[in-house]
Write an enzyme that holds these catalytic residues in place. Sequence first.
Site: not given
Ligand code: BTN
Length: 319
Positions: A112, A177, A314
Amino acid sequence: MEILQDGKFHSGREIGEVLKVSRSAIWKKIRLLESKFNLEINKVRGHGYQLASPILLLSETALVEMGLPDICPFYIYKSLSSTNSEATRLLEQGVEPPFLVLSEQQTAGRGRRGKAWQSPFGANIYLSLALKVRNGIRELEGLPLVVGLAVMQALRTLGMDKVGLKWPNDILVQNKKIAGILCELTGDPSYGCHLVIGIGVNVNMELGCEGAESIDQSWTSIKLELQRLIDRNNLICIISKYLMKYLSRYAKSGFTVFHEEWEKNHLWQGREVVLTTGTQQFEGIISGIDHSGALRLNVNSSEQRYSAGEISLRLLNKL
Ligand code: BTN
């Protein structure tokens, strides 16, 4: 690579017999595993080749035997830029949703707020679910939070009792996380569009592994928490089952029916936080979420609501 996954030594002769290739072809394959997938391989004269750390690979056969096609059709890859991008590409090619995209590695995994998502080979789950959006994007209110709940419940089945949620859809174990969710809409919302739900779960990732040093927040993995190697094939089936169950309930009843379950599992409920949106920052106390999944924050005794978008949260005083 399948031959090496048990973490034992395998001689060049044995590998050559299985793959029906020459010694020099084996050497090339080993170099490719090292350069393309960043795998560390021990080479010992008289013993052969051994993966520095054992790995449990994704297996199409195992996923079929475990019944994944009955939950959702799936596409599986060794390496992709991003499973979300591949799901979008398949949708553009006319592949009918729902379907899942899985990969052993992502070379440009997205998180994100424009962040990268570290996606080393063979370690974690990188999964995208493509869905059709039938009734306009208002239908999607609170959906990312429901996905978070489904993934959290799937992790609990492994014995991860301390796993919980952080608004809007992070999954944490004691402020570290362990999984993240990236929902992306494709197509034109005023005509039919599609939703790609990307889920990344840190499964067998270890401290010091490739890319770990560039993760800018504290993180953990299931292996670090439970001290055992996890079969990702099994976990993919569990996550998919929970996803389909939660999403079908959501399609029937909307977000309201998940409100209570979500707040009960929100690790930051009642905590003092700093909320950053663009260049603005607000300090407040989290009172919960509303019927649409927006965050309710008590700022100077007045309640403000924030939708997920490009917001980060945060803790004000980390205890
Ligand atoms: C975050 O920032 O918390 C979201 C992370 C999401 C990662 C997943 S891995 C599978 C899918 N493909 C990506 O490029 N991103 C999501």
